[in-house]
Design a protein around this motif. Structure first.
Motif, PDB file in Angstrom:
ATOM      1  N   PRO A  38       0.950  -1.295  -0.076  1.00 14.33           N
ATOM      2  CA  PRO A  38      -0.091   0.101   0.012  1.00 14.33           C
ATOM      3  C   PRO A  38       0.719   1.241   0.064  1.00 14.33           C
ATOM      4  O   PRO A  38       0.398   2.189  -0.525  1.00 14.33           O
ATOM      5  N   LEU A  39       2.157   1.274   0.465  1.00 12.99           N
ATOM      6  CA  LEU A  39       3.090   2.218   0.620  1.00 12.99           C
ATOM      7  C   LEU A  39       3.350   2.600  -0.945  1.00 12.99           C
ATOM      8  O   LEU A  39       3.459   3.784  -1.315  1.00 12.99           O
ATOM      9  N   PRO A  81       1.547   0.263   6.130  1.00 13.64           N
ATOM     10  CA  PRO A  81       0.258   0.605   5.840  1.00 13.64           C
ATOM     11  C   PRO A  81      -0.178   1.974   6.797  1.00 13.64           C
ATOM     12  O   PRO A  81      -1.065   2.558   6.185  1.00 13.64           O
ATOM     13  N   PHE A  82       0.254   1.937   7.864  1.00 16.51           N
ATOM     14  CA  PHE A  82      -0.075   3.222   8.548  1.00 16.51           C
ATOM     15  C   PHE A  82       0.561   4.484   7.974  1.00 16.51           C
ATOM     16  O   PHE A  82      -0.391   5.594   7.798  1.00 16.51           O
ATOM     17  N   ALA A  83       1.736   4.349   7.416  1.00 16.49           N
ATOM     18  CA  ALA A  83       2.316   5.710   6.740  1.00 16.49           C
ATOM     19  C   ALA A  83       1.429   5.834   5.590  1.00 16.49           C
ATOM     20  O   ALA A  83       1.245   6.916   4.960  1.00 16.49           O
ATOM     21  N   LEU A 125      -5.897  -3.165   1.732  1.00 13.32           N
ATOM     22  CA  LEU A 125      -4.371  -3.620   1.770  1.00 13.32           C
ATOM     23  C   LEU A 125      -4.033  -3.560   3.155  1.00 13.32           C
ATOM     24  O   LEU A 125      -3.059  -4.196   3.567  1.00 13.32           O
ATOM     25  N   ALA A 126      -4.426  -2.629   3.887  1.00  8.55           N
ATOM     26  CA  ALA A 126      -3.704  -2.297   5.291  1.00  8.55           C
ATOM     27  C   ALA A 126      -4.130  -3.440   6.187  1.00  8.55           C
ATOM     28  O   ALA A 126      -3.294  -3.946   7.064  1.00  8.55           O
ATOM     29  N   LEU A 127      -5.517  -3.605   6.180  1.00  4.98           N
ATOM     30  CA  LEU A 127      -6.090  -4.962   7.109  1.00  4.98           C
ATOM     31  C   LEU A 127      -5.496  -6.059   6.753  1.00  4.98           C
ATOM     32  O   LEU A 127      -5.098  -7.126   7.456  1.00  4.98           O
ATOM     33  N   LEU A 135      -3.058  -8.689   9.271  1.00  5.98           N
ATOM     34  CA  LEU A 135      -3.304  -9.799   9.554  1.00  5.98           C
ATOM     35  C   LEU A 135      -2.116 -10.785   8.991  1.00  5.98           C
ATOM     36  O   LEU A 135      -1.605 -11.645   9.833  1.00  5.98           O
ATOM     37  N   ALA A 136      -1.342 -10.183   8.009  1.00  8.08           N
ATOM     38  CA  ALA A 136      -0.326 -10.980   7.562  1.00  8.08           C
ATOM     39  C   ALA A 136       0.767 -11.007   8.676  1.00  8.08           C
ATOM     40  O   ALA A 136       1.592 -11.950   8.881  1.00  8.08           O
ATOM     41  N   SER A 137       1.045  -9.912   9.295  1.00  6.77           N
ATOM     42  CA  SER A 137       1.954  -9.657  10.215  1.00  6.77           C
ATOM     43  C   SER A 137       1.789 -10.243  11.368  1.00  6.77           C
ATOM     44  O   SER A 137       2.767 -10.936  12.214  1.00  6.77           O
TER      45      SER A 137
END
Length: 643
Positions: free
Chosen positions: A19-20, A108-110, A123-125, A129-131
């Motif tokens: 997402p970044l 994803p937060f950035a 994409l952030a969610l 989940l992957a992390s």
């Protein structure tokens, strides 16, 4: 670090980086993505040498400096993307993997600093989940827990999904009920790489990127009738100053209010939702009569916001064709609208003066109107429209009017205004958008960046400023190469994609309205359907505290419930121990089953004999294979035994 954990950590890092990368300039995002893949492959078995990592890092920083020479939140995101792409080169141990999985969550937060759309959220969610899955696998590797035979990845993700579900009520309560400030608590630095949108300058050839961009510039909802499409001129920056090459907006006019306008007809009532541009420039249907609080109509009838457009905003406006726009032109503005730089475009200046001599002067303005019509007739007769134009030279207006005679709106509007000024007619360039695309799903109009347009305004006695679009004067048979008629969603012969485009943009508009447009004012009106006109910050805090407390209590109960012993044999054995504890003969935490039974038998021989037998059966069932029927009998006997 084991291979399975290593692979999950790298997959989680890729999910966090994606997402970044999508928010960075395409060349940089693609380059960093390829670099991340190559680095992960090269460092799978062992860490890269320090010198090689250093050289790659320096190369990434140089690439960022070339693409975005400056400091802003987008450059900070570029540096973060470079760090995430490079970090796998030194990820070898279990500790390294855990550090990378945690650090990758900043990606994803950035990305939300640059875009808050639904795609970024999904994409952030996925990245979160992957992390969490990667961290769970690393914990299993550290504890040497092997996956059961036949288990699948979705079974392993059950625990992670349960954790996310636990926090969902609190997250929803915080979004809907936590008091929102009317303005941000802190300011975010601006972007260095500008987003697509109108500029306060115009140079011939500088709009091609914007005109090839089909992303939305604004969405418009009309309340009542809408104007014809060919009358949709969305007014943006008005350009007065000309240095021979570039038109620009005079800053000294931006804070001077416009004179009141008398509409010539009923006009149009509408709400416009511009896309965030981080600028203060708004667009409005030509000409704006009423604007809401927070917007300002400057002297040349361009509309500006009091705050930069960093998020989704809505503006209720009213526009109409004026009876007369500034029929009395102050002398200072007349001089500004006639200003031309010395030493540029001599042939154009000579032709303008010649036309003035031939037309003469009259106080009614008929001669000025005749000169403007003569220029339009010349364009209709001799000029063509094309996007394929050479680079501008020193005397670009002369080249366009006398040699090339082909171009697009920038060339037509700029040359027309210079010619009018040479003939002594006050004129200026107006930039904005022309036309619109009606989305039948939702019944609203979409203004695309590809509809960017420039036209002219000339000042005529008693009539004031009059819009003249010299580009529209080009004869249809002389339009050679254009983007103006391209419909969004239409790609070659794939006309079936138009409904998909309509539906996706309607969903994006709903997202903007439901999520991104949820501000302090809408929060105060949250309970209107329940008869509550307005709710203040104190009530919101009280309500949020109550719901958050209930959510935390629910989370604690679920966690406690989940921590209960899952083995039915252990649950029955522990219940038996609690029954003996009430008699003062409970089992100590360090005490084996047989030793506990012997101690109880020494005090209570009759009960101890039965307990000895149960403890032997428990040990056999716990540490050796037993038949299901024997296990069921043991559970029944444990439940029935009493001290």
């Amino acid at each position: 670090m084991q291979a399975r954990g290593h692979a999950l950590v790298l997959s989680a890092t890729a999910a966090c980086l994606l997402p970044l990368l999508l928010q960075l300039p395409p060349s940089l995002g693609f380059g960093f993505g390829i670099a991340a893949v190559l680095i992960a492959i090269a460092s799978w078995r062992r860490a890269m040498p320090f010198l090689l990592r250093l050289l790659i890092g320096i190369g990434m920083i140089v690439a960022i400096a070339v693409v975005a020479p400056g400091v802003g939140r987008d450059t900070a995101c570029m540096v973060l993307a470079a760090m995430l792409a490079l970090k796998p080169s030194e990820t070898v141990s279990l500790r390294d993997g855990r550090s990378l999985a945690g650090f990758a969550l900043f990606g994803p937060f950035a990305a939300f600093l640059l875009d808050q759309g639904p795609v970024s959220l999904v994409l952030a969610l996925t990245a979160v989940l992957a992390s969490l899955l990667a961290l769970q696998q690393l914990a299993n590797d550290e504890a040497d827990v092997r996956p059961r035979a036949g288990s699948h990845w979705w079974q392993a993700s059950t625990g992670v999904l349960r954790l996310l579900a636990l926090g969902l009520p609190l997250a929803l309560a915080a979004f809907w009920l936590f008091p929102r400030l009317p303005t941000p608590l802190w300011g975010l630095p601006n972007r260095v790489v500008a987003k697509p949108g109108l500029s306060d300058t115009m140079t011939p050839g500088g709009w091609l990127d914007l005109m090839n961009d089909d992303s939305p510039a604004a969405r418009v909802q009309f309340f009542g009738a809408a104007p014809p499409r060919d009358q949709m001129y969305w007014r943006g920056p008005v350009l007065w100053n000309f240095d021979g090459r570039t038109w620009s907006q005079p800053k000294q006019l931006l804070n001077i209010p416009a004179a009141p306008l008398q509409p010539a007809g009923a006009g149009w009532d509408y709400q416009i939702e511009p896309e965030p541009t981080e600028q203060r420039q708004l667009i409005a249907l030509d000409l704006p009569m009423q604007v809401p609080d927070g917007a300002f109509v400057s002297l040349d009838y361009s509309v500006r916001s009091s705050q930069p457009l960093n998020g989704v905003t809505r503006w209720r406006m009213r526009s109409a064709a004026p009876a007369a726009a500034e029929p009395e032109l102050p002398e200072a503005l007349r001089r500004l609208a006639l200003q031309l730089p010395a030493g540029f475009n001599p042939r154009t200046l000579a032709m303008g003066r010649q036309w003035r001599r031939e037309a003469g002067n009259d106080v009614q303005g008929n001669a000025d109107a005749a000169i403007a019509n003569r220029a339009l007739a010349m364009i209709r007769r001799e000029f063509g429209y094309t996007l394929n134009v050479p680079l501008a030279g020193r005397n670009e207006i002369d080249d366009f009017l006398f040699e090339r005679k082909q171009g697009y709106c920038e060339h037509f509007s700029s040359s027309f205004v210079v010619l009018m000024r040479a003939a002594g007619i006050p004129a200026r360039v107006v930039t904005g958008y022309a036309g619109g695309y009606r989305n039948p799903i939702g019944d609203y109009w979409l203004v695309l960046n590809s509809r960017a347009h420039a036209w002219a305004e000339v000042w005529l006695p008693r009539r004031g400023w009059v819009r003249v679009d010299p580009t529209a004067a080009v004869a249809p048979e002389r339009v050679f190469d254009t983007l103006a008629d391209r419909q969004p969603g239409r790609i070659g012969a794939f006309d079936g994609l138009v409904p998909v485009f309509n539906a996706s943009d309607w969903l994006r508009r709903g997202w903007n309205d439901f999520v991104l447009g949820y501000d302090a004012q809408r929060q105060q009106r949250l309970f209107n359907p329940f008869g509550v006109d307005r709710i203040g910050s104190r009530e919101l805090i009280l309500l949020f505290t109550t719901i958050a407390t209930l959510a935390l209590a629910w989370m604690a109960w679920l966690i406690a419930r989940g921590e209960r012993e899952k083995d039915p044999l252990l649950r029955a054995w522990h219940r038996l121990g609690r029954r003996y504890s009430r008699q003062g003969r409970g089992r100590e935490m360090h005490e084996p089953a047989q030793a506990w039974a012997e101690r109880v038998a020494a005090d209570v021989p009759r009960a101890g004999e039965h307990l000895r037998a149960l403890s032997r059966r428990f040990s056999d069932a716990r540490y050796a294979a037993v038949e299901p029927a024997a296990l069921r009998r043991l559970l029944r006997d444990l439940a029935a035994h009493r001290p």
